[in-house]
Design a protein around this motif. Structure first.
Motif, PDB file in Angstrom:
ATOM      1  N   PRO A  72      13.589  21.139 -15.530  1.00  0.00           N
ATOM      2  CA  PRO A  72      13.886  20.696 -14.158  1.00  0.00           C
ATOM      3  C   PRO A  72      12.739  19.921 -13.514  1.00  0.00           C
ATOM      4  O   PRO A  72      12.981  18.968 -12.762  1.00  0.00           O
ATOM      5  N   GLU A  73      11.493  20.298 -13.814  1.00  0.00           N
ATOM      6  CA  GLU A  73      10.362  19.561 -13.252  1.00  0.00           C
ATOM      7  C   GLU A  73      10.267  18.163 -13.846  1.00  0.00           C
ATOM      8  O   GLU A  73       9.924  17.201 -13.145  1.00  0.00           O
ATOM      9  N   TYR A  74      10.554  18.034 -15.146  1.00  0.00           N
ATOM     10  CA  TYR A  74      10.571  16.711 -15.756  1.00  0.00           C
ATOM     11  C   TYR A  74      11.677  15.854 -15.131  1.00  0.00           C
ATOM     12  O   TYR A  74      11.481  14.663 -14.865  1.00  0.00           O
ATOM     13  N   ALA A  75      12.835  16.464 -14.909  1.00  0.00           N
ATOM     14  CA  ALA A  75      13.937  15.720 -14.280  1.00  0.00           C
ATOM     15  C   ALA A  75      13.549  15.257 -12.875  1.00  0.00           C
ATOM     16  O   ALA A  75      13.832  14.123 -12.479  1.00  0.00           O
ATOM     17  N   ALA A  76      12.880  16.129 -12.111  1.00  0.00           N
ATOM     18  CA  ALA A  76      12.430  15.755 -10.763  1.00  0.00           C
ATOM     19  C   ALA A  76      11.395  14.636 -10.825  1.00  0.00           C
ATOM     20  O   ALA A  76      11.369  13.746  -9.972  1.00  0.00           O
ATOM     21  N   LEU A  77      10.542  14.675 -11.869  1.00  0.00           N
ATOM     22  CA  LEU A  77       9.524  13.641 -12.031  1.00  0.00           C
ATOM     23  C   LEU A  77      10.171  12.283 -12.311  1.00  0.00           C
ATOM     24  O   LEU A  77       9.762  11.253 -11.755  1.00  0.00           O
ATOM     25  N   VAL A  78      11.204  12.280 -13.167  1.00  0.00           N
ATOM     26  CA  VAL A  78      11.908  11.028 -13.457  1.00  0.00           C
ATOM     27  C   VAL A  78      12.609  10.516 -12.200  1.00  0.00           C
ATOM     28  O   VAL A  78      12.611   9.312 -11.910  1.00  0.00           O
ATOM     29  N   THR A  79      13.203  11.419 -11.415  1.00  0.00           N
ATOM     30  CA  THR A  79      13.841  11.020 -10.158  1.00  0.00           C
ATOM     31  C   THR A  79      12.827  10.389  -9.210  1.00  0.00           C
ATOM     32  O   THR A  79      13.110   9.374  -8.557  1.00  0.00           O
ATOM     33  N   MET A  80      11.631  10.976  -9.145  1.00  0.00           N
ATOM     34  CA  MET A  80      10.582  10.419  -8.296  1.00  0.00           C
ATOM     35  C   MET A  80      10.194   9.026  -8.783  1.00  0.00           C
ATOM     36  O   MET A  80       9.999   8.094  -7.978  1.00  0.00           O
ATOM     37  N   ALA A  81      10.087   8.851 -10.115  1.00  0.00           N
ATOM     38  CA  ALA A  81       9.739   7.542 -10.675  1.00  0.00           C
ATOM     39  C   ALA A  81      10.827   6.522 -10.376  1.00  0.00           C
ATOM     40  O   ALA A  81      10.534   5.364 -10.031  1.00  0.00           O
TER      41      ALA A  81
ATOM     42  N   GLU B 285       0.825  -1.209   0.000  1.00  0.00           N
ATOM     43  CA  GLU B 285       0.000   0.000   0.000  1.00  0.00           C
ATOM     44  C   GLU B 285       0.858   1.257   0.000  1.00  0.00           C
ATOM     45  O   GLU B 285       0.466   2.278  -0.570  1.00  0.00           O
ATOM     46  N   GLN B 286       2.025   1.211   0.628  1.00  0.00           N
ATOM     47  CA  GLN B 286       2.938   2.354   0.569  1.00  0.00           C
ATOM     48  C   GLN B 286       3.395   2.612  -0.863  1.00  0.00           C
ATOM     49  O   GLN B 286       3.451   3.759  -1.309  1.00  0.00           O
ATOM     50  N   ARG B 287       3.700   1.540  -1.584  1.00  0.00           N
ATOM     51  CA  ARG B 287       4.065   1.712  -2.996  1.00  0.00           C
ATOM     52  C   ARG B 287       2.892   2.278  -3.779  1.00  0.00           C
ATOM     53  O   ARG B 287       3.074   3.124  -4.667  1.00  0.00           O
ATOM     54  N   GLY B 288       1.676   1.819  -3.469  1.00  0.00           N
ATOM     55  CA  GLY B 288       0.498   2.359  -4.138  1.00  0.00           C
ATOM     56  C   GLY B 288       0.320   3.837  -3.873  1.00  0.00           C
ATOM     57  O   GLY B 288      -0.014   4.616  -4.773  1.00  0.00           O
ATOM     58  N   ALA B 289       0.553   4.244  -2.619  1.00  0.00           N
ATOM     59  CA  ALA B 289       0.449   5.668  -2.273  1.00  0.00           C
ATOM     60  C   ALA B 289       1.521   6.478  -3.001  1.00  0.00           C
ATOM     61  O   ALA B 289       1.265   7.600  -3.467  1.00  0.00           O
ATOM     62  N   ASP B 290       2.724   5.927  -3.100  1.00  0.00           N
ATOM     63  CA  ASP B 290       3.801   6.615  -3.828  1.00  0.00           C
ATOM     64  C   ASP B 290       3.434   6.797  -5.298  1.00  0.00           C
ATOM     65  O   ASP B 290       3.683   7.860  -5.891  1.00  0.00           O
ATOM     66  N   ILE B 291       2.847   5.758  -5.905  1.00  0.00           N
ATOM     67  CA  ILE B 291       2.477   5.841  -7.323  1.00  0.00           C
ATOM     68  C   ILE B 291       1.335   6.837  -7.519  1.00  0.00           C
ATOM     69  O   ILE B 291       1.293   7.566  -8.510  1.00  0.00           O
ATOM     70  N   THR B 292       0.393   6.889  -6.563  1.00  0.00           N
ATOM     71  CA  THR B 292      -0.689   7.870  -6.651  1.00  0.00           C
ATOM     72  C   THR B 292      -0.119   9.285  -6.600  1.00  0.00           C
ATOM     73  O   THR B 292      -0.521  10.165  -7.381  1.00  0.00           O
ATOM     74  N   GLU B 293       0.836   9.522  -5.706  1.00  0.00           N
ATOM     75  CA  GLU B 293       1.488  10.833  -5.627  1.00  0.00           C
ATOM     76  C   GLU B 293       2.205  11.158  -6.932  1.00  0.00           C
ATOM     77  O   GLU B 293       2.130  12.287  -7.445  1.00  0.00           O
ATOM     78  N   LEU B 294       2.913  10.167  -7.496  1.00  0.00           N
ATOM     79  CA  LEU B 294       3.614  10.355  -8.766  1.00  0.00           C
ATOM     80  C   LEU B 294       2.634  10.667  -9.891  1.00  0.00           C
ATOM     81  O   LEU B 294       2.877  11.547 -10.725  1.00  0.00           O
ATOM     82  N   LEU B 295       1.496   9.968  -9.900  1.00  0.00           N
ATOM     83  CA  LEU B 295       0.502  10.178 -10.952  1.00  0.00           C
ATOM     84  C   LEU B 295      -0.101  11.581 -10.872  1.00  0.00           C
ATOM     85  O   LEU B 295      -0.293  12.251 -11.899  1.00  0.00           O
ATOM     86  N   LEU B 296      -0.406  12.051  -9.664  1.00  0.00           N
ATOM     87  CA  LEU B 296      -0.954  13.402  -9.513  1.00  0.00           C
ATOM     88  C   LEU B 296       0.048  14.451  -9.973  1.00  0.00           C
ATOM     89  O   LEU B 296      -0.319  15.451 -10.611  1.00  0.00           O
ATOM     90  N   GLN B 297       1.334  14.247  -9.657  1.00  0.00           N
ATOM     91  CA  GLN B 297       2.366  15.187 -10.103  1.00  0.00           C
ATOM     92  C   GLN B 297       2.492  15.163 -11.626  1.00  0.00           C
ATOM     93  O   GLN B 297       2.685  16.207 -12.269  1.00  0.00           O
ATOM     94  N   THR B 298       2.377  13.964 -12.210  1.00  0.00           N
ATOM     95  CA  THR B 298       2.418  13.842 -13.672  1.00  0.00           C
ATOM     96  C   THR B 298       1.250  14.576 -14.312  1.00  0.00           C
ATOM     97  O   THR B 298       1.406  15.258 -15.332  1.00  0.00           O
ATOM     98  N   HIS B 299       0.054  14.444 -13.714  1.00  0.00           N
ATOM     99  CA  HIS B 299      -1.114  15.159 -14.234  1.00  0.00           C
ATOM    100  C   HIS B 299      -0.885  16.673 -14.184  1.00  0.00           C
ATOM    101  O   HIS B 299      -1.225  17.390 -15.129  1.00  0.00           O
ATOM    102  N   SER B 300      -0.332  17.154 -13.092  1.00  0.00           N
ATOM    103  CA  SER B 300      -0.091  18.585 -12.951  1.00  0.00           C
ATOM    104  C   SER B 300       0.843  19.092 -14.042  1.00  0.00           C
ATOM    105  O   SER B 300       0.570  20.111 -14.700  1.00  0.00           O
ATOM    106  N   LEU B 301       1.949  18.380 -14.248  1.00  0.00           N
ATOM    107  CA  LEU B 301       2.918  18.805 -15.252  1.00  0.00           C
ATOM    108  C   LEU B 301       2.367  18.642 -16.667  1.00  0.00           C
ATOM    109  O   LEU B 301       2.564  19.502 -17.530  1.00  0.00           O
ATOM    110  N   GLY B 302       1.641  17.534 -16.903  1.00  0.00           N
ATOM    111  CA  GLY B 302       1.070  17.314 -18.232  1.00  0.00           C
ATOM    112  C   GLY B 302       0.036  18.362 -18.602  1.00  0.00           C
ATOM    113  O   GLY B 302      -0.019  18.818 -19.744  1.00  0.00           O
ATOM    114  N   LEU B 303      -0.795  18.748 -17.639  1.00  0.00           N
ATOM    115  CA  LEU B 303      -1.800  19.776 -17.913  1.00  0.00           C
ATOM    116  C   LEU B 303      -1.155  21.107 -18.271  1.00  0.00           C
ATOM    117  O   LEU B 303      -1.639  21.842 -19.134  1.00  0.00           O
ATOM    118  N   ARG B 304      -0.048  21.429 -17.604  1.00  0.00           N
ATOM    119  CA  ARG B 304       0.593  22.738 -17.840  1.00  0.00           C
ATOM    120  C   ARG B 304       1.368  22.797 -19.150  1.00  0.00           C
ATOM    121  O   ARG B 304       1.704  23.889 -19.625  1.00  0.00           O
TER     122      ARG B 304
END
Length: 506
Positions: free
Chosen positions: A369-378, A334-353
């Motif tokens: 830099p935000e894309y680089a941070a997103l890849v680091t999070m992934a 479930e912790q991994r699921g929560a991490d992926i949900t957080e990653l997905l919301l951040q991806t939505h934010s960046l994709g929308l912008r």
């Protein structure tokens, strides 16, 4: 001495016999069509399994490996089954279910499938087909399936035959059977999953469209669990162009915050499904529209973009608070699921912008830099998996491709290797376009076309060698597979990402 024991000691059981004799564990005389052993005793002969028959002019192909049978999973059938069917059913119970329940410990729909598989032969054969297809992927490797000359194992033919048997049983079903609709929905789900594993996308679309149509017509009479599964698949397959069947077409009506503070964190897949669908729907519109269309309708698009971004931002903030409060009490999965949900919301934010910027380098550059941070999070999320499951800066893109390919997996309609191969083809094309643009601005028109192409290709090779470190050979083979798949699988040409790739190549 017991006659049966004597027969087992002195007679070898045929492995190419008919299904009835193999299920009865007796020797078959293998008479073509229907065996004499069955017809002489008045039993119906169920025919021969084609993949077990010897190949003409040579020995049989070597069978793929398989897991040990689980007694609990392999002994609950109410009809006779063969050893291959038992093995594939056991594999579904032991491995496929574990991989299919995603990141939260919710096995409601697999439990429904198992319950129905033990009472309905059509569902049972569909389950066995999925187990066989998954078994071929696990033991053959997802990477090997991207080769044009991939050799089919016996599990491929087991899956093909089991699918045919499931189809045949459904066609002969009494249309007035009260369980028919639920059986058909379950079978559609299993057919979709099997086709996704086999990368047969024409079949995926056909079965998914049939399942969505049935669920929409009879949503009130179908289990909410199955409805939720098909909602999730509809969202994941939105790039297939299936339209809105189970989701609210006007996603602007969604509440401002889809994550109330009292929402349990393990319910995130269902709670956030409408938001995921709305965001993906809008981003696909942005990516699929020309710069002229975006400019002509920018005011309306910008209003939708702002409203959706507001919903994502508020949901992010609320989810982050709940995650921080309950994270330590969650199971590791479930912790991994929560991490992926957080990653997905951040991806939505960046994709929308960025989805309305249409690859404008000057306007997209600040987001690198935000894309680089997103890849680091992934990458951080992927390291938590014991089994390993476009950006402006090409080094960041390469990191993203490596992260995606380091964890070969299927998640519903998403196939990590197909996605990474499409991205790799786009990566090369855009790098070549950038190199050609830079060289043309530097050299002008003084260089001839052939000499210019040679210079571009040499520059691209040098830059790829610098970025990838000569680790792109496997991707080159996958690129050949992708070209073949696009030519042979007509539905792929309608995908948004493939359409953009073909436009770039043109």
């Amino acid at each position: 001495m017991n006659p049966r024991r004597k027969r087992q000691q002195h007679g070898s059981r045929s492995r190419t016999g008919c299904r009835t004799c193999r299920a009865r564990r007796v020797k078959c005389d293998e008479t073509p069509g229907k065996c004499g052993n069955c017809t002489s005793t008045g039993r119906p002969c169920e025919g021969y399994e084609v993949y077990r028959l010897p190949l003409p002019g040579g020995p049989k192909t070597k069978r793929g490996g398989g897991p040990p049978l689980t007694p609990a999973a392999a002994s609950r059938f109410r009809w006779v089954v063969t050893s291959d069917e038992r093995r594939c059913f056991a594999f579904f119970c032991d491995r496929t279910i574990r991989d299919a329940v995603a990141f939260y410990d919710s096995a409601r729909w697999p439990r429904m499938v198992l319950d129905m598989a033990n009472t309905d032969p059509a569902v049972c054969h569909a389950v066995i087909a999925l187990g066989a297809a998954h078994q071929e992927t696990v033991f053959g490797g997802m990477q090997s399936q991207l080769a044009l000359t991939a050799q089919r194992t016996s599990w491929h033919w087991v899956a093909t035959e089991q699918l045919a048997r499931a189809f045949g049983l459904l066609r002969r079903r009494n249309p007035h059977d009260p369980q028919l609709r639920e059986v058909m929905v379950l079978c559609c789900l299993l057919f979709v999953l099997t086709s996704l594993i086999r990368r047969d996308y024409d079949s995926v679309i056909r079965h998914l469209r049939s399942g969505l149509r049935i669920v929409k017509e009879l949503e009130a009479r179908i289990s909410p669990t199955l409805v939720a599964v098909f909602r999730h698949l509809e969202t994941q397959a939105i790039h297939f162009g299936l339209g809105d069947h189970l989701h609210e077409p006007n996603y602007m009506r969604l509440p401002a915050n889809l994550w109330p503070p009292t929402q349990p964190i393990d319910q995130s897949p269902d709670a956030l499904e409408p938001l995921h669908h709305g965001v993906l729907h809008f981003m696909l519109r942005g990516w699929g529209s020309s710069a002229e269309i975006i400019a002509a309708h920018y005011e309306a698009l910008h209003a939708e973009q702002t409203a959706l971004l507001s919903k994502v931002t508020q949901t992010q903030a609320s989810f982050a608070g709940v995650r921080a409060m309950h994270y330590r009490t969650l199971s590791f999965k479930e912790q991994r699921g929560a991490d992926i949900t957080e990653l997905l919301l951040q991806t939505h934010s960046l994709g929308l912008r960025t989805c309305l910027l249409k690859n404008d380098p000057a306007r997209l550059e600040p987001f690198t830099p935000e894309y680089a941070a997103l890849v680091t999070m992934a990458e951080r999320v992927i390291t938590k998996f014991p089994e390993k499951p476009s950006l402006l800066d090409f080094t960041v893109r390469w990191r993203a491709l490596q992260a995606l390919r380091s964890w070969p997996h299927n998640e519903g309609a998403f196939d990590s290797l197909v996605v990474s191969t499409v991205l790799w083809e786009r990566f090369q094309i855009e790098l070549k376009v950038r190199v050609a643009t830079d060289l043309r601005s530097l050299l002008g028109s003084d260089v001839g076309p052939e000499e210019f192409d040679t210079m571009v290709n040499r520059q691209v090779e040098d830059q790829l060698r610098f970025i990838t470190g000569n680790e792109d050979r496997e991707l080159a083979q996958a690129g050949a597979y992708l070209s073949h798949a696009i030519d042979s699988d007509h539905s792929m040409k309608s995908w948004t990402c493939v359409g953009r790739l073909l436009n770039l190549k043109a």
